[in-house]
Design an enzyme around this catalytic site. Structure first.
Site, PDB file in Angstrom:
ATOM      1  N   ASN A 128       0.808  -1.214   0.000  1.00  0.00           N
ATOM      2  CA  ASN A 128       0.000   0.000   0.000  1.00  0.00           C
ATOM      3  C   ASN A 128       0.844   1.267   0.000  1.00  0.00           C
ATOM      4  O   ASN A 128       0.603   2.193  -0.793  1.00  0.00           O
ATOM      5  CB  ASN A 128      -0.933   0.017   1.218  1.00  0.00           C
ATOM      6  CG  ASN A 128      -1.975  -1.087   1.168  1.00  0.00           C
ATOM      7  OD1 ASN A 128      -1.679  -2.220   1.534  1.00  0.00           O
ATOM      8  ND2 ASN A 128      -3.173  -0.777   0.698  1.00  0.00           N
ATOM      9  N   ASP A 129       1.823   1.309   0.865  1.00  0.00           N
ATOM     10  CA  ASP A 129       2.572   2.552   1.061  1.00  0.00           C
ATOM     11  C   ASP A 129       3.555   2.840  -0.064  1.00  0.00           C
ATOM     12  O   ASP A 129       3.832   4.017  -0.349  1.00  0.00           O
ATOM     13  CB  ASP A 129       3.329   2.499   2.393  1.00  0.00           C
ATOM     14  CG  ASP A 129       2.402   2.465   3.592  1.00  0.00           C
ATOM     15  OD1 ASP A 129       1.232   2.873   3.433  1.00  0.00           O
ATOM     16  OD2 ASP A 129       2.831   2.012   4.670  1.00  0.00           O
ATOM     17  N   HIS A 184     -37.697  -8.979 -49.320  1.00  0.00           N
ATOM     18  CA  HIS A 184     -38.760  -9.652 -48.559  1.00  0.00           C
ATOM     19  C   HIS A 184     -38.693 -11.169 -48.713  1.00  0.00           C
ATOM     20  O   HIS A 184     -39.715 -11.855 -48.640  1.00  0.00           O
ATOM     21  CB  HIS A 184     -40.144  -9.158 -48.996  1.00  0.00           C
ATOM     22  CG  HIS A 184     -40.325  -7.679 -48.887  1.00  0.00           C
ATOM     23  ND1 HIS A 184     -40.755  -7.058 -47.730  1.00  0.00           N
ATOM     24  CD2 HIS A 184     -40.120  -6.675 -49.783  1.00  0.00           C
ATOM     25  CE1 HIS A 184     -40.818  -5.756 -47.926  1.00  0.00           C
ATOM     26  NE2 HIS A 184     -40.420  -5.495 -49.167  1.00  0.00           N
ATOM     27  N   SER A 314     -20.789 -33.803 -41.255  1.00  0.00           N
ATOM     28  CA  SER A 314     -21.733 -34.662 -40.558  1.00  0.00           C
ATOM     29  C   SER A 314     -21.049 -35.936 -40.097  1.00  0.00           C
ATOM     30  O   SER A 314     -20.161 -36.460 -40.770  1.00  0.00           O
ATOM     31  CB  SER A 314     -22.904 -35.016 -41.475  1.00  0.00           C
ATOM     32  OG  SER A 314     -23.740 -35.980 -40.870  1.00  0.00           O
ATOM     33  N   LYS A 320     -21.126 -34.583 -46.622  1.00  0.00           N
ATOM     34  CA  LYS A 320     -21.819 -33.334 -46.295  1.00  0.00           C
ATOM     35  C   LYS A 320     -20.818 -32.276 -45.851  1.00  0.00           C
ATOM     36  O   LYS A 320     -19.891 -32.542 -45.092  1.00  0.00           O
ATOM     37  CB  LYS A 320     -22.837 -33.569 -45.178  1.00  0.00           C
ATOM     38  CG  LYS A 320     -23.847 -32.437 -45.003  1.00  0.00           C
ATOM     39  CD  LYS A 320     -24.943 -32.856 -44.021  1.00  0.00           C
ATOM     40  CE  LYS A 320     -26.108 -31.886 -44.043  1.00  0.00           C
ATOM     41  NZ  LYS A 320     -25.760 -30.551 -43.599  1.00  0.00           N
ATOM     42  N   GLU A 327     -21.428 -20.095 -39.344  1.00  0.00           N
ATOM     43  CA  GLU A 327     -22.116 -20.443 -38.103  1.00  0.00           C
ATOM     44  C   GLU A 327     -21.346 -19.943 -36.885  1.00  0.00           C
ATOM     45  O   GLU A 327     -21.939 -19.452 -35.915  1.00  0.00           O
ATOM     46  CB  GLU A 327     -22.320 -21.951 -38.040  1.00  0.00           C
ATOM     47  CG  GLU A 327     -23.348 -22.452 -39.057  1.00  0.00           C
ATOM     48  CD  GLU A 327     -23.376 -23.964 -39.180  1.00  0.00           C
ATOM     49  OE1 GLU A 327     -22.621 -24.641 -38.439  1.00  0.00           O
ATOM     50  OE2 GLU A 327     -24.141 -24.469 -40.018  1.00  0.00           O
TER      51      GLU A 327
END
Length: 462
Positions: A128-129, A184, A314, A320, A327
């Site tokens: 501290n000091d 859309h 997979s 796959k 991700e």
């Protein structure tokens, strides 16, 4: 050699592992707050640099003897030279502790003091000091917070620029590759894939600009405010000297010429910059989503893009391949969004002269910056760099699109063109077949008016 040694703080004696450099306050915190992740080492290193600069400032102003000041500097230099694994051994405290970061500040003070004892046993250095002279946890910890946030941005900004550069390659490569536009989630008029990518580039360039514009607010340091912002017990000029040292170490122009009551009780700079991180994350989510959906299939989806095959997709379906980089980015974005709530709420918790959510605030900020840096780099190198287009699929989708009928509207009118599109949809024909069947368009006219590349206005936008 005994397994433990006994040291005392203001609450009494504490048993501490004999080989540990920390002291009683660290040991109490270890037991009182054992849950959660460790305090980031970036904070520890920043606090060590602050303590070193404080010792040098105290030396320059005569607040500490040369023997003590030089020994503190030597001890800190040896600690800073350690790699992260070795450094962690003596900094075992967790993020979830006192809201001021006091126990981590004392952890640093105690380790430095005991390191001094190792180096020169005959000279007593007190946590501290001596190590904490002219400082308080309330000003050293927020100072470290801003410093490590700036460091984190130093890593993130080049990563964002790298992704921009990779996307610009694809923008140029596919500037004239026409594809179906979508609004859309429905078919719309054509554009080129290069034009589509240019939108991604512009979004990221804006995000980079936002971060660069906002980052200087983090250069304002709370150091010199000590306990409540008044600067009690800090030598005149000490804060400016520490800011100058931090500027030299980290390569940014930090300043201590700030309102200390703000610096201790508010963290709006970190909050606003993290808001820009959230904005960047939102744009990354949109880009990653677009690319993985445009690559979906490859046979039963959009199938317009081909993504690099980085690993098997997979455990049961042979051959796959999944859009794993996209991700990972989108999952990281979820964490950044959550962290923004943490940063916002933590920033709001300034109680009178002190914010008491400092550790969790900076931990959340650093996690966001680190996640974005790593994920952006991987996304650029492992997905965008190897991305190609499936031009045959793009042409197939264009040939079946009904919204290219918009090119007939200037010649036939909106309603007549709509009837042609509706007829094609109802009868399952191509737009060309429906237009010719309407008797309002000749084959020559249709071929002249239905210039898909011209519809993109791509040359006008070059």
């Amino acid at each position: 050699m005994p397994a433990f040694r006994t040291e005392a703080d203001t609450l009494g004696p504490v048993q501490i592992p004999a080989a540990a450099l920390w002291g009683p306050q660290t040991e109490r915190s270890r037991h009182n707050f054992p849950t959660g992740q460790f305090m980031p080492l970036a904070i520890i290193r920043a606090l060590l640099n602050i303590k070193k600069a404080a010792a040098q400032a105290n030396l320059a102003t005569g607040q500490i003897t040369p023997a003590k000041g030089q020994l503190i500097v030597q001890a800190i230099d040896e600690l800073l030279a350690l790699d992260d694994e070795a450094l962690r051994q003596d900094f075992p405290l967790k993020v979830y502790q006192t809201g001021s970061g006091t126990q981590t500040n004392m952890n640093v003070n105690e380790v430095v003091a005991n390191k001094c004892k190792q180096l020169q046993p005959e000279l007593t250095i007190l946590p501290n000091d001596d190590v904490n002279r002219g400082q308080s946890s309330n000003d050293t910890f927020p100072t470290a917070m801003n410093i490590v946030a700036v460091e984190a941005l130093d890593q993130l900004l080049p990563a964002v620029q790298h992704l921009i550069d990779e996307l610009k390659v694809k923008q140029g490569q596919y500037w004239h590759t026409v594809k179906v536009g979508r609004t859309h989630l429905q078919d719309a008029t054509p554009l080129t894939f290069g034009q589509e990518v240019s939108g991604y580039v512009a979004a990221l360039e804006h995000d980079l600009s936002y971060l660069q514009t906002l980052a200087p607010t983090l250069l304002e340091l709370a150091i010199g405010g000590t306990a409540v912002g008044t600067g009690l017990n800090a030598a005149p000029g000490m804060a400016d000297q520490i800011a100058a040292k931090m500027s030299a170490i980290y390569g940014h122009h930090f300043t201590a010429q700030t309102n200390k009551f703000y610096g201790l009780a508010h963290h709006s700079g970190l909050a606003v910059v993290h808001g820009a991180l959230k904005t960047l994350a939102a744009d990354l989510f949109k880009i990653a989503q677009d690319l993985r959906f445009l690559a979906s299939g490859p046979r039963a989806g959009y199938g317009e893009l081909n993504l690099p095959a980085n690993e098997p997709g997979s455990s049961i379906m042979p051959g796959k391949v999944n859009p794993t980089q996209a991700e990972a980015v989108t999952m990281a974005v979820m964490r950044v969004f959550g962290n923004d709530v943490v940063v916002s709420m933590a920033s709001s918790q300034g109680n009178f002269e002190m914010n008491v959510f400092k550790p969790v605030l900076i931990d959340a900020f650093l996690e966001s910056a680190d996640l974005l840096t790593g994920m952006i780099t991987g996304f650029a190198d492992k997905l965008v760099h190897g991305l190609t287009v499936n031009e045959a699929r793009m042409k197939e989708l264009l040939a079946n699109s009904l919204m290219t009928v918009t090119a007939l509207s200037p010649h036939l009118g909106y309603h007549a063109s709509a009837k042609i599109a509706q007829a094609a949809a109802q009868n399952g024909t191509t737009l060309r077949e429906a237009a010719l069947a309407s008797g309002q368009v000749t084959a020559a006219q249709y071929d002249e008016w239905m210039d898909l590349l011209k519809m993109t206005n791509v040359d006008g936008n070059d």
